[in-house]
Structure formats: C-alpha cells, structure tokens
Motif scaffolding. Structure first.
Motif, PDB file in Angstrom:
ATOM      1  N   UNK A   1      37.141  68.657  47.382  1.00 14.97           N
ATOM      2  CA  UNK A   1      37.711  67.555  46.624  1.00 14.97           C
ATOM      3  C   UNK A   1      37.427  66.250  47.356  1.00 14.97           C
TER       4      UNK A   1
ATOM      5  N   UNK B   1      40.185  73.127  49.733  1.00 17.12           N
ATOM      6  CA  UNK B   1      41.366  73.887  49.347  1.00 17.12           C
ATOM      7  C   UNK B   1      40.996  75.352  49.153  1.00 17.12           C
TER       8      UNK B   1
ATOM      9  N   UNK C   1      48.660  68.323  38.830  1.00 15.72           N
ATOM     10  CA  UNK C   1      47.323  68.892  38.732  1.00 15.72           C
ATOM     11  C   UNK C   1      47.433  70.120  37.846  1.00 15.72           C
TER      12      UNK C   1
ATOM     13  N   UNK D   1      37.768  75.205  46.824  1.00 19.68           N
ATOM     14  CA  UNK D   1      37.435  73.963  46.132  1.00 19.68           C
ATOM     15  C   UNK D   1      37.241  72.830  47.137  1.00 19.68           C
TER      16      UNK D   1
ATOM     17  N   UNK E   1      53.639  76.380  40.381  1.00 17.56           N
ATOM     18  CA  UNK E   1      53.067  76.164  39.058  1.00 17.56           C
ATOM     19  C   UNK E   1      53.974  76.638  37.936  1.00 17.56           C
TER      20      UNK E   1
ATOM     21  N   UNK F   1      51.916  72.172  47.545  1.00 20.75           N
ATOM     22  CA  UNK F   1      51.797  72.464  46.117  1.00 20.75           C
ATOM     23  C   UNK F   1      52.966  73.346  45.687  1.00 20.75           C
TER      24      UNK F   1
ATOM     25  N   UNK G   1      42.908  67.106  38.018  1.00 22.06           N
ATOM     26  CA  UNK G   1      43.977  66.139  38.281  1.00 22.06           C
ATOM     27  C   UNK G   1      44.475  65.564  36.958  1.00 22.06           C
TER      28      UNK G   1
ATOM     29  N   UNK H   1      45.462  73.635  35.785  1.00 21.80           N
ATOM     30  CA  UNK H   1      44.381  74.622  35.862  1.00 21.80           C
ATOM     31  C   UNK H   1      44.400  75.454  34.599  1.00 21.80           C
TER      32      UNK H   1
ATOM     33  N   UNK I   1      50.698  72.221  38.199  1.00 23.09           N
ATOM     34  CA  UNK I   1      51.216  72.165  39.555  1.00 23.09           C
ATOM     35  C   UNK I   1      51.651  70.741  39.884  1.00 23.09           C
TER      36      UNK I   1
ATOM     37  N   UNK J   1      37.940  66.912  51.294  1.00 21.77           N
ATOM     38  CA  UNK J   1      38.948  67.918  51.595  1.00 21.77           C
ATOM     39  C   UNK J   1      38.554  69.265  51.005  1.00 21.77           C
TER      40      UNK J   1
ATOM     41  N   UNK K   1      39.847  78.645  34.900  1.00 24.37           N
ATOM     42  CA  UNK K   1      39.068  77.430  35.206  1.00 24.37           C
ATOM     43  C   UNK K   1      39.484  76.823  36.542  1.00 24.37           C
ATOM     44  N   UNK K   2      38.864  75.686  36.859  1.00 22.13           N
ATOM     45  CA  UNK K   2      39.145  75.007  38.111  1.00 22.13           C
ATOM     46  C   UNK K   2      40.307  74.034  38.013  1.00 22.13           C
ATOM     47  N   UNK K   3      40.451  73.235  39.057  1.00 26.47           N
ATOM     48  CA  UNK K   3      41.559  72.295  39.162  1.00 26.47           C
ATOM     49  C   UNK K   3      41.201  70.959  38.517  1.00 26.47           C
TER      50      UNK K   3
ATOM     51  N   UNK L   1      43.831  64.458  49.979  1.00 25.08           N
ATOM     52  CA  UNK L   1      44.127  65.516  49.019  1.00 25.08           C
ATOM     53  C   UNK L   1      45.616  65.650  48.802  1.00 25.08           C
ATOM     54  N   UNK L   2      46.074  66.891  48.690  1.00 27.03           N
ATOM     55  CA  UNK L   2      47.479  67.204  48.475  1.00 27.03           C
ATOM     56  C   UNK L   2      47.890  68.247  49.499  1.00 27.03           C
TER      57      UNK L   2
END
Lengths: 127, 112
Positions: free
Chosen positions: B94, B41, A37, B92, A120, A117, A47, A39, A95, B39, A43-45, A113-114
């Motif tokens: 998801x 985060x 993933x 966030x 990074x 993590x 995938x 970033x 990440x 989900x 900014x945001x995440x 989800x995950x």
C-alpha cells in the motif's frame, strides 16, 4: 489492549440505508484519525473514507462519495459509517482501521498505513 | 490515483524456503519530505489485515525478523527468508505517499 469492534452489518435491499459502528478501546480515540476500508467477497482491499481525529475533515473514495458519510463521537469512542443508496457493488466486509500517528493533518493519514484493524462487519446488498 | 501492481499474484512455496513478492507503483513513492511511504499488510485466512512493515523496511512490533522489506522509487520487495505455515495468506502493498493511499491487488501465498 488496543481494540476496534465493528457492528451494524447485515443484509439490505438496494437503495436502502445502513449505519455501521466501530467501538474503540485501549487508546485515546480522540487523538487519532480513522479509516473505513472494505473488501468485496474474494477481492482485495479498497479504502472507503477517512476522518480526522476531531471530526473536522472527512474524505471519501469516488465510489461512495455523496452516498456514504463518515462521522465520529469522541465522547463515546465510536466511529460511524452511514451508508445510503446502497448498491450491489457495496457488498463487502467493512473494516475500521486506526491511523498510526497521533493528531496530524489528514493528508498525512496514509503515510504509515493503518496499524490497528477491527474484525470487520459484513454488508450484503441484495434484493 | 497511483496504481499499485504486485507479482506474482499467486505464490506456492515450500516450507522453510524463501519467498519474494514484488510491488510496483505507477509513480515514484518518494515524498516531497524525502520519505518513501510504502507499507505491507498480511491477511491470514479468515482474519483482518495486519500491518507488517511501514516506510519500506520498518517491521511492526511482533513481526518475525524473517520478514523484510526493501526497495525505492517505484520498485519494492517483501521477502520471507524461510516460510512457515503461519505465513499462509494474502499480502498487500500500500502506498501512502500520494493522496489517496492505494493498495496493490494482493499476492496469495500458500504451501506447495
């Protein structure tokens, strides 16, 4: 404890390549699917890619398809991301992240989800 | 891909007061197996993301019970009953129901 440690980031010119690594410990790496993933700055995440626990199935975001390759070496407890033909828009913190459920089919890898993590690794694509 | 939206995008809160973040999906997140894979985060400043809640309302181990998740279909909410200083960061949502999983844009929570 369960831990993921990324490495391999750096500054690279557009069009060049870079390989990221993610060293896993504290769990049976070969039993879990893994994601990358990213970033972008501020900014945001987003995938990037996912790989099954045994490496037999791999999927990519459209933005990296054909340029990035995800792989794993279960004997070394390590996940990789080979990034070719890098572009400025690939600049980001990358990440690695663990799929929560053991084994399973890749289509189920987003369900929960995950759950772990890494810290990074930063990739900067600039001339 | 399923588009996730969050509101507000910025949320200044007073310590000790409640906070609420809304997350909406462009399609229903009810899976054919009957489950809803939504989900949440948390990403504190300078840190990696951390999963707080999975499957709408299940808190991860170690997550304080002041965090709660709720919702169904396309509308979901993350609530913090009493905000503490350590809750500052970006949150966030998801979705994991539809391939590929997609993240919301994030909601930045800070202290007034």
């Amino acid at each position: 404890q369960v831990q993921l440690v990324e490495s391999g980031g750096g500054v690279v010119q557009p069009g060049r390549s870079l390989r990221l690594s993610c060293a896993a410990s504290g769990f049976t790496f070969s039993s879990y699917g893994m994601h990358w993933v990213r970033q972008a700055p501020g900014k945001g995440l987003e995938w990037v890619a996912v790989i099954s626990y045994d490496g037999s199935n791999k999927y990519y975001a459209d933005s990296v398809k054909g340029r990035f390759t995800i792989s794993r070496d279960n004997s070394k407890n390590t996940l990789y991301l080979q990034m070719n033909s890098l572009r400025a828009e690939d600049t980001a913190v990358y990440y690695c992240a663990k799929v929560p459920q053991i084994f399973g089919v890749v289509m189920s890898y987003y369900y929960y989800g995950m759950d772990v993590w890494g810290q990074g690794t930063t990739v900067t694509v600039s001339s | 891909d399923v588009v996730m939206t969050q509101s507000p995008l910025s949320l200044p809160v007073t310590l000790g007061q409640p906070a609420s973040i809304s997350c909406r999906s462009s399609q229903s997140l009810v899976h054919s197996d009957g489950n809803t894979y939504l989900n949440w985060f948390q990403q504190r400043p300078g840190q990696s993301p951390r999963r707080l809640i999975y499957k709408v309302s299940n808190r991860d181990s170690g997550v304080p019970d002041r965090f709660s998740g709720s919702g169904s279909g396309t509308d979901f909410t993350l609530k913090i009953s009493r905000v503490e200083a350590e809750d500052v960061g970006v949150y966030y949502c998801m979705q994991g129901t539809h391939w590929p999983g997609t993240f919301g844009p994030g909601t930045k929570v800070d202290i007034k």
